[in-house]
Each structure stands twice: as structure tokens, then as C-alpha cells.
Design a protein around this motif. Structure first.
Motif, mmCIF file in Angstrom:
data_model
loop_
_atom_site.group_PDB
_atom_site.id
_atom_site.type_symbol
_atom_site.label_atom_id
_atom_site.label_comp_id
_atom_site.label_asym_id
_atom_site.label_seq_id
_atom_site.Cartn_x
_atom_site.Cartn_y
_atom_site.Cartn_z
ATOM 1 N N VAL A 1 -4.945 9.829 -1.227
ATOM 2 C CA VAL A 1 -6.276 9.331 -0.905
ATOM 3 C C VAL A 1 -6.186 7.816 -0.726
ATOM 4 O O VAL A 1 -5.884 7.092 -1.679
ATOM 5 C CB VAL A 1 -7.298 9.680 -2.008
ATOM 6 N N PRO A 2 -6.411 7.308 0.499
ATOM 7 C CA PRO A 2 -6.247 5.871 0.758
ATOM 8 C C PRO A 2 -7.300 5.020 0.050
ATOM 9 O O PRO A 2 -8.431 5.462 -0.179
ATOM 10 C CB PRO A 2 -6.399 5.768 2.276
ATOM 11 N N ARG A 3 -6.885 3.817 -0.291
ATOM 12 C CA ARG A 3 -7.802 2.829 -0.879
ATOM 13 C C ARG A 3 -7.609 1.526 -0.120
ATOM 14 O O ARG A 3 -6.591 0.854 -0.286
ATOM 15 C CB ARG A 3 -7.509 2.657 -2.376
ATOM 16 N N GLU A 4 -8.563 1.216 0.715
ATOM 17 C CA GLU A 4 -8.442 0.054 1.598
ATOM 18 C C GLU A 4 -8.246 -1.228 0.802
ATOM 19 O O GLU A 4 -8.951 -1.496 -0.174
ATOM 20 C CB GLU A 4 -9.687 -0.069 2.474
ATOM 21 N N GLY A 5 -7.238 -1.998 1.207
ATOM 22 C CA GLY A 5 -6.952 -3.266 0.550
ATOM 23 C C GLY A 5 -5.944 -3.166 -0.575
ATOM 24 O O GLY A 5 -5.426 -4.185 -1.036
ATOM 25 N N ASP A 6 -5.638 -1.946 -1.058
ATOM 26 C CA ASP A 6 -4.672 -1.791 -2.151
ATOM 27 C C ASP A 6 -3.252 -1.739 -1.586
ATOM 28 O O ASP A 6 -3.026 -1.269 -0.464
ATOM 29 C CB ASP A 6 -4.955 -0.523 -2.953
ATOM 30 N N TYR A 7 -2.315 -2.193 -2.390
ATOM 31 C CA TYR A 7 -0.914 -2.188 -1.971
ATOM 32 C C TYR A 7 -0.289 -0.804 -2.104
ATOM 33 O O TYR A 7 0.747 -0.527 -1.518
ATOM 34 C CB TYR A 7 -0.110 -3.206 -2.776
ATOM 35 N N TRP A 8 -0.864 0.044 -2.912
ATOM 36 C CA TRP A 8 -0.345 1.404 -3.057
ATOM 37 C C TRP A 8 -1.510 2.358 -3.309
ATOM 38 O O TRP A 8 -2.559 1.966 -3.798
ATOM 39 C CB TRP A 8 0.669 1.488 -4.194
ATOM 40 N N TRP A 9 -1.293 3.630 -2.931
ATOM 41 C CA TRP A 9 -2.302 4.662 -3.109
ATOM 42 C C TRP A 9 -1.757 5.722 -4.058
ATOM 43 O O TRP A 9 -0.565 6.038 -4.056
ATOM 44 C CB TRP A 9 -2.646 5.314 -1.766
ATOM 45 N N ALA A 10 -2.655 6.271 -4.861
ATOM 46 C CA ALA A 10 -2.243 7.277 -5.835
ATOM 47 C C ALA A 10 -1.900 8.597 -5.149
ATOM 48 O O ALA A 10 -2.529 8.997 -4.171
ATOM 49 C CB ALA A 10 -3.347 7.503 -6.866
#
Length: 212
Positions: A172-181
Motif C-alpha cells: 500500500v503506497p504512502r506518498e512522500g515516504d521512502y518505503w512502503w509497508a
């Protein structure tokens, strides 16, 4: 008998709380020996039982690096047998809610675009061991963007009769984060093969449809 004397010097009987136990020293010795034998027997039986009926339990979590297009799985093997991950992971893009699909709360029957990740790293996780494995995108020309992703993969338990266990991964993408869970889901209730064929649109007779 003197005050405070615990054993009678004439008859050898105890004078404290032990006089209420109708057990001789010889009986106590036998009980201690029996306890030791039972302890060894139970331990041996437990080991033999786990050899015949080994525990198979693996925990998978992970993360996705959207800059490098690298999928990292963190695997811990709680079981008694070594486990081995598949070489490839097949991922479908553009899922509206990948988590709900993985949990069996909704379904997706329309074919979706698929990408594959692969690895050349060690994929074997020994009993009670922890291993991290990186999977790279097979093509550099594609990025996941901000789409939810549903992935199919499998692991096999080695030793004795090999058992293959399928599992799903969600990104699930998270805009602005360096990594996604990355979350993993094991389920015996979901028909993963049917779900995979619906998403891929492949012919079930095709040798390329499987993610194993």
C-alpha cells in the motif's frame, strides 16, 4: 529424645512433619529415580513426536523501496523444518483495496497488469532463524507509482515430505515516504489459484501461469 531432635536414634522414625508421611527413605529414593526416568521419557517422546509431526510456522513482513523498486521480505521461521521461498513474486497493479482482497473481504475478477520480482539471494530459512531477502523488479522501465499492489508467492518446507504453502503480499503506497509497508497473508480458505487466474487472464494449462 532431646528437644528439637528430628529422628529417633532407636527406631529411626522422623519426629517432624515427615512422620505424617507413610513413606520410607527407600520409597523416596525410588520416587526420585522414577521422576528422573519419566523426565527423560517425556523429553524423548516430545522430540520424536515433533520429528513425525513437525511444526510448520513462518512469519513474513517486509518493505518496499519505491525509488529502487526493491521488495524486501523479512522472514522468521518458528518451525522445526527449513523453509525455502520461491524465486519469483508475481504482483498485480492497480488494486482498489489489496488488503480486503487478501483477507477475502472482496474480490477482483478483472485482469490486471502484472510485474514480476526475482532474487538470486539465499532463500532458505533454517528452523528458528531469521533471514532478509531482497527481490528486484525484472524490468527497469516500469514503476509502481501510487497503486496498491497484490502479490502472489509461495514457500516450501523442506525435509521429509515437501509441503508448499501459498501466501499473498500487499503493498500500500504512502506518498512522500521512502518505503512502503508490505504485509503477508496465509489462508487455506482462499482459492489463490482461481484468484490468480482471474487477475492474470492466463490459460490454466499454460506452464507460465503458476507463481511457484
Amino acid at each position: 529424645m532431646q528437644d528439637g531432635q528430628k529422628v529417633c536414634v532407636k527406631c529411626g522414625s522422623w519426629q517432624n512433619w515427615r512422620r505424617f508421611l507413610p513413606v520410607s527413605n527407600a520409597t523416596l529414593s525410588l520416587l526420585v529415580a522414577l521422576t528422573s526416568v519419566l523426565t527423560v521419557f517425556i523429553s524423548t517422546f516430545a522430540n520424536q513426536y515433533r520429528t513425525i509431526y513437525p511444526v510448520r510456522e513462518v512469519d513474513i513482513s517486509g518493505s518496499y523501496d519505491p525509488q529502487k523498486n526493491v521488495l524486501t521480505l523479512d522472514i522468521y521461521n518458528f518451525g522445526d523444518l527449513p523453509a525455502k521461498l520461491a524465486t519469483n513474486i508475481h504482483c498485480f497493479l492497480g488494486m482498489e483495496n489489496a488488503m480486503e482482497i487478501a483477507l477475502g473481504m472482496s474480490r477482483e475478477d478483472e485482469p490486471a497488469a502484472m510485474v514480476k520480482y526475482w532474487t538470486v539471494e539465499n532463500r532458505v530459512i533454517g528452523p528458528r532463524k531469521n533471514v532478509k531477502v531482497e527481490y528486484a523488479l525484472q524490468t527497469d522501465a516500469l514503476s509502481l507509482g501510487l497503486q496498491q499492489v497484490l502479490c502472489f508467492s509461495a514457500l516450501s518446507y523442506l525435509g521429509g515430505k515437501t509441503k508448499i504453502e501459498d501466501f499473498l503480499l500487499t503493498i500500500v503506497p504512502r506518498e512522500g515516504d521512502y518505503w512502503w509497508a508490505v504485509d503477508a497473508f496465509f489462508s487455506e480458505e482462499l482459492d489463490m489459484e482461481k484468484m490468480y487466474l482471474n487477475l492474470s487472464g492466463d490459460d490454466p494449462e499454460s506452464p507460465n501461469y503458476s507463481w511457484h
